[in-house]
Scaffold this active site. Structure first.
Site, short mmCIF file in Angstrom:
data_model
loop_
_atom_site.label_atom_id
_atom_site.label_comp_id
_atom_site.label_asym_id
_atom_site.label_seq_id
_atom_site.Cartn_x
_atom_site.Cartn_y
_atom_site.Cartn_z
CG ASP A 246 0.08 -3.14 0.08
OD1 ASP A 246 -1.03 -3.26 0.02
OD2 ASP A 246 0.62 -2.39 0.74
CG ASP B 149 3.23 -0.36 3.53
OD1 ASP B 149 3.16 0.58 4.29
OD2 ASP B 149 2.36 -0.85 2.58
#
Length: 237
Positions: free
Chosen positions: A16, A176
């Site tokens: 990400d 996250d």
């Protein structure tokens, strides 16, 4: 050849961007907390961090419209353009990498890797340029806006894996945000949750929780050992 120093064809790393590679979440929270109220949608930076981290911007606006009032004709386009312009300016002036991430990526240099983000490609590129992390990914960037599918839909990670030439079970998602962790697990991938808020967030069952980027190499090395062991087991032959 040791996992620390050799090539790693067995695993592909899918990172990400916001909050995982770069410390952009608070900047985005502040930008949204400033601009959304200008369009009569009450919002705060704290609300973004607590409720909407990693969520598609359009989804956030739709949620606020359902709670308060609908935007007028053409207002969403003006709102998004203003948000993107302010965010890019903040990123180019202030953005930094997540602590220890540059050194961590150096340690992981032998793994094939890509960035898979819910953000537009221009934003991904701005983030990588601003933090000088782009060379780690060889332009392997997969944007939800380009592929027209957003986390938590697992198809975003699946499409990235296919483009990289790896089966889902040979990919490691590093994310996250809850939407990204959910997407990676649903895609049938290994998932490492970079949990910045361990006192507030729980790593879902099936994912590996870490708190600092410098924990990544060891976690990935353990996964690699497991994958190789399974591939050599009699049941896999």
């Amino acid at each position: 050849m040791s996992p620390a120093n050799g090539p790693h064809p067995a695993l592909c790393l899918l990172f990400d961007c916001d909050g995982t590679l770069v410390d952009s979440e608070i900047l985005l929270a502040e930008v949204m907390g400033a601009i959304l109220p200008e369009f009569s949608l009450p919002f705060s930076a704290q609300q973004y961090m607590e409720e909407f981290r990693g969520v598609r911007f359009h989804t956030i606006v739709q949620t606020l419209e359902s709670r308060f009032q609908a935007l007028g004709e053409g207002e969403f386009a003006k709102l998004e353009a203003g948000m993107r312009a302010r965010m890019e300016a903040r990123m180019r002036a202030e953005l930094v990498a997540i602590p220890s991430m540059p050194a961590t990526l150096d340690q992981l240099s032998h793994y094939p890797k890509a960035v898979v983000s819910n953000g537009p490609e221009r934003k991904i590129r701005c983030a990588l340029e601003s933090t000088e992390l782009g060379h780690h990914f060889d332009d392997k960037l997969f944007s939800a806006y380009t592929l027209n599918v957003w986390k938590p839909d697992p198809e975003l990670y699946r499409k990235a894996a296919a483009a990289m030439g790896y089966a889902p079970e040979a990919c490691v998602v590093i994310d996250d945000a809850a939407v990204g962790v959910e997407a990676g697990l649903a895609a049938g991938m290994h998932v490492i949750h970079l949990n910045h808020f361990p006192n507030e967030e729980v790593t879902p069952e099936g994912a590996i929780g870490i708190h600092q980027a410098n924990e990544l190499p060891a976690a990935i090395a353990r996964l690699l050992t497991d994958v190789i062991a399974k591939s050599r087991s009699p049941s896999a032959l």
